[in-house]
Design a protein around this motif. Structure first.
Motif, PDB file in Angstrom:
ATOM      1  N   ALA A 139       0.822  -1.214   0.000  1.00 51.19           N
ATOM      2  CA  ALA A 139       0.000   0.000   0.000  1.00 51.19           C
ATOM      3  C   ALA A 139       0.855   1.262   0.000  1.00 51.19           C
ATOM      4  N   VAL A 140       2.033   1.215   0.619  1.00 53.90           N
ATOM      5  CA  VAL A 140       2.878   2.417   0.738  1.00 53.90           C
ATOM      6  C   VAL A 140       4.144   2.310  -0.095  1.00 53.90           C
ATOM      7  N   HIS A 141       4.282   1.266  -0.911  1.00 57.72           N
ATOM      8  CA  HIS A 141       5.504   1.049  -1.688  1.00 57.72           C
ATOM      9  C   HIS A 141       5.708   2.212  -2.666  1.00 57.72           C
ATOM     10  N   PRO A 142       6.824   2.949  -2.572  1.00 62.00           N
ATOM     11  CA  PRO A 142       6.999   4.152  -3.407  1.00 62.00           C
ATOM     12  C   PRO A 142       6.937   3.880  -4.910  1.00 62.00           C
ATOM     13  N   ALA A 143       7.565   2.797  -5.376  1.00 60.53           N
ATOM     14  CA  ALA A 143       7.570   2.522  -6.819  1.00 60.53           C
ATOM     15  C   ALA A 143       6.168   2.246  -7.335  1.00 60.53           C
ATOM     16  N   HIS A 144       5.358   1.544  -6.559  1.00 59.86           N
ATOM     17  CA  HIS A 144       3.998   1.225  -6.998  1.00 59.86           C
ATOM     18  C   HIS A 144       3.076   2.433  -6.857  1.00 59.86           C
ATOM     19  N   LEU A 145       3.391   3.333  -5.924  1.00 55.21           N
ATOM     20  CA  LEU A 145       2.645   4.592  -5.859  1.00 55.21           C
ATOM     21  C   LEU A 145       2.934   5.435  -7.097  1.00 55.21           C
ATOM     22  N   THR A 155       1.097  -1.368 -14.040  1.00 54.88           N
ATOM     23  CA  THR A 155       0.107  -1.436 -12.962  1.00 54.88           C
ATOM     24  C   THR A 155      -0.921  -2.527 -13.236  1.00 54.88           C
ATOM     25  N   TRP A 156      -1.345  -2.652 -14.491  1.00 51.84           N
ATOM     26  CA  TRP A 156      -2.360  -3.646 -14.842  1.00 51.84           C
ATOM     27  C   TRP A 156      -1.770  -5.054 -14.877  1.00 51.84           C
ATOM     28  N   ALA A 157      -0.547  -5.186 -15.362  1.00 48.68           N
ATOM     29  CA  ALA A 157       0.103  -6.493 -15.347  1.00 48.68           C
ATOM     30  C   ALA A 157       0.289  -6.988 -13.914  1.00 48.68           C
ATOM     31  N   THR A 158       0.668  -6.072 -13.032  1.00 47.67           N
ATOM     32  CA  THR A 158       0.851  -6.430 -11.617  1.00 47.67           C
ATOM     33  C   THR A 158      -0.467  -6.866 -10.995  1.00 47.67           C
ATOM     34  N   VAL A 377      15.152   7.383  -3.488  1.00 47.56           N
ATOM     35  CA  VAL A 377      14.001   6.684  -2.896  1.00 47.56           C
ATOM     36  C   VAL A 377      13.864   5.285  -3.495  1.00 47.56           C
ATOM     37  N   TYR A 378      13.996   5.209  -4.817  1.00 43.81           N
ATOM     38  CA  TYR A 378      13.922   3.895  -5.474  1.00 43.81           C
ATOM     39  C   TYR A 378      15.050   2.989  -4.978  1.00 43.81           C
ATOM     40  N   ARG A 379      16.246   3.523  -4.874  1.00 48.08           N
ATOM     41  CA  ARG A 379      17.381   2.698  -4.463  1.00 48.08           C
ATOM     42  C   ARG A 379      17.239   2.233  -3.013  1.00 48.08           C
ATOM     43  N   THR A 422      16.313  -6.409 -19.839  1.00 51.60           N
ATOM     44  CA  THR A 422      15.616  -6.099 -18.593  1.00 51.60           C
ATOM     45  C   THR A 422      15.364  -4.610 -18.484  1.00 51.60           C
ATOM     46  N   SER A 423      14.516  -4.260 -17.540  1.00 51.43           N
ATOM     47  CA  SER A 423      14.206  -2.876 -17.215  1.00 51.43           C
ATOM     48  C   SER A 423      13.667  -2.863 -15.788  1.00 51.43           C
ATOM     49  N   ALA A 424      13.704  -1.709 -15.169  1.00 46.60           N
ATOM     50  CA  ALA A 424      13.244  -1.617 -13.785  1.00 46.60           C
ATOM     51  C   ALA A 424      11.783  -2.037 -13.653  1.00 46.60           C
ATOM     52  N   ARG A 425      10.969  -1.762 -14.657  1.00 51.27           N
ATOM     53  CA  ARG A 425       9.537  -2.061 -14.555  1.00 51.27           C
ATOM     54  C   ARG A 425       9.240  -3.554 -14.670  1.00 51.27           C
ATOM     55  N   PHE A 426      10.165  -4.348 -15.215  1.00 53.25           N
ATOM     56  CA  PHE A 426       9.899  -5.774 -15.396  1.00 53.25           C
ATOM     57  C   PHE A 426       9.815  -6.525 -14.070  1.00 53.25           C
TER      58      PHE A 426
END
Length: 495
Positions: A139-145, A155-158, A377-379, A422-426
């Motif tokens: 719920a509070v995960h920065p990358a998913h926010l 977002t939809w794949a997840t 923040v991501y790191r 690869t990519s960060a979103r994968f």
């Protein structure tokens, strides 16, 4: 007081914690969208937006790709169709259309949080605290926010992957065998029409569905269990078939959802590649140091960072005018690039090995080629995720049997991207269920602190790996660490 009203209030009181978690997840995502909308920076729509515009203009599902423009399978269909629907309702490229998509993605993020909690409770009903902690973390995960503000499929794949796993893991009780299998097949088909690489997860989900029938209070014959898996496969195929038929009609050959595997494989494996579709610039490090920026200025900096990145196509394909690709069909263009990549790999196996090692680091830690992944923040979030994941995998090793399909999905998808591109979103579709292990790393400590705050006598916390088949009478005096006080888990052997 009337009985129905009393029951209604009791139901609200019982579900209040769950509603609170989901409410926080929704409010945070909406807040991110509103704040970033105030930055007056429109999110990029990339190829999805171009396809959506062509659909509304009567040019069909088409895009400019690798030197040619025409009917395409460069993107999976559902997301461009969603964007086209928003453009049709609110105007092409309008702020209202993009905001509508972003708000829908906020809802999808909340559904993912709920599905994750259901998944954890279904797999480990004895350890309900895991579901709560994993749900709060997501719920509070920065990358998913931040992801909900992007016009991207992640977002939809997840959401669809997490929902599929939650449905297939749910214990079978007395409902008809085919109903849950049909829902699982529908989710699997929709997931492939959003992100076909997640087909790697479907065999593991099918096994989870098959295994769930063993938890039925009824004795289900083997043919009924197999029929459930078969029903899932049939529904999934039915969802996919219209798009596969369209691809065959457009390209003159079978194409599984997208035609770009060879293209992506070449992007990650050529003499100029860093293992991704981007090449870093020195300005990436400069952006990383701007860690004290506000959320709005950070968003602006990250948008500008996209223009500070050199893409493989711009460096190696565009200057030559796509030599060798013009006039070929879209699948054939992709195959030509795949052959170039394979020639590079066979000619330079050591370089390919170094690219794979770099992609392994990018996937699980930092991607130096992606400016957005360079933000502090991501790191920081990635470091916390990786450490708690490793600790949780070790601490919960005694519960391998219910959790191994999730681990299998993580390994299968990660291996694919390490070997190709690869990519960060994968990694993001895999992060929700991986938070179950992350929760396992912190729940015992949370339980210990809670016990000491509520009891004058220090109490030992039991981890799953500590549970023995032989329990003595003194064991009853030990509070179960990550489990509810009402129910102690049955003894399980490490497997």
């Amino acid at each position: 007081m009337p009985l129905p009203l009393r029951i209604h209030r009791e139901s609200i009181r019982r579900h209040a914690p769950l509603l609170a978690v989901l409410g926080v997840a929704l409010l945070l995502r909406v807040a991110v969208v509103v704040i970033l909308a105030g930055a007056a920076t429109q999110p990029g729509t990339y190829e999805h937006g171009e396809i959506a515009k062509n659909l509304l203009a009567g040019r069909g599902f088409s895009v400019w790709f690798l030197g040619s423009e025409g009917p395409t399978s460069q993107q999976a269909p559902l997301y461009p169709l969603l964007l086209a629907g928003a453009y049709w309702m609110f105007g092409v490229d309008s702020t209202a259309a993009l905001l509508a998509v972003q708000l829908l993605q906020c809802i999808a993020g909340v559904v993912t949080v709920y599905a994750l909690m259901r998944l954890a409770w279904a797999l480990l009903p004895e350890a309900r605290a895991l579901g709560w902690v994993a749900g709060v973390a997501l719920a509070v995960h920065p990358a998913h926010l931040y992801a909900v503000a992007h016009i991207q499929v992640v977002t939809w794949a997840t959401m669809l992957l997490t929902m599929l796993l939650a449905v297939t893991a749910e214990p079978h009780v007395t409902s008809p065998v085919g109903r849950r299998a049909a829902i699982a097949g529908l989710l699997a088909g929709l997931m492939l029409l959003v992100e076909p690489i997640l087909a790697l997860a479907i065999p593991f989900a099918a096994w989870m569905l098959f295994r769930s029938y063993f938890q039925s209070p009824l004795v289900l014959p083997l043919r009924h269990r197999l029929s459930g898996v078969a029903a899932m496969a049939v529904v999934c195929a039915a969802v996919l078939t219209p798009w596969l038929v369209r691809n065959w009609w457009v390209h003159g050959e079978p194409v599984f959802v997208k035609s770009t595997f060879g293209y992506a494989f070449w992007q990650g494996n050529n003499p100029s590649s860093y293992g991704t579709d981007k090449i870093p610039k020195p300005s990436v490090e400069t952006l990383r140091r701007a860690h004290d920026a506000t959320l709005t200025s950070t968003h602006q900096a990250l948008n500008e960072a996209r223009h500070e990145t050199v893409y493989i196509d711009d460096l190696t394909l565009r200057p030559g005018g796509y030599v060798g690709l013009i006039g070929l069909s879209e699948p054939e263009r992709s195959r030509v690039l795949a052959r170039r990549a394979w020639h590079f790999i066979t000619s330079h196996p050591a370089d390919y090995g170094r690219l794979c090692l770099a992609r392994l680091r990018y996937f699980f830690l930092f991607d130096e080629t992606n400016p957005k992944a360079a933000h502090w923040v991501y790191r920081a979030t990635t470091v916390v995720w990786l450490i708690t994941l490793v600790v949780g995998l070790w601490g919960w090793r005694g519960w391998w049997r219910p959790l191994w399909p999730l681990f299998g999905i993580l390994v299968a998808v990660a291996t694919f991207h390490v070997l190709t591109i690869t990519s960060a979103r994968f990694r993001m579709p895999l992060e929700p269920f991986s938070l179950i292990w992350c929760a396992g790393a912190v729940v015992p400590a949370i339980k210990r602190v809670f016990d000491r705050l509520t009891s004058a006598t220090p109490l030992r916390v039991v981890r799953p790996a500590d549970v023995d088949d032989q329990q003595t009478d003194s064991d009853a005096a030990i509070l179960p660490g990550p489990f509810t006080d009402e129910q102690r888990p049955p003894a399980r052997k490490a497997s």
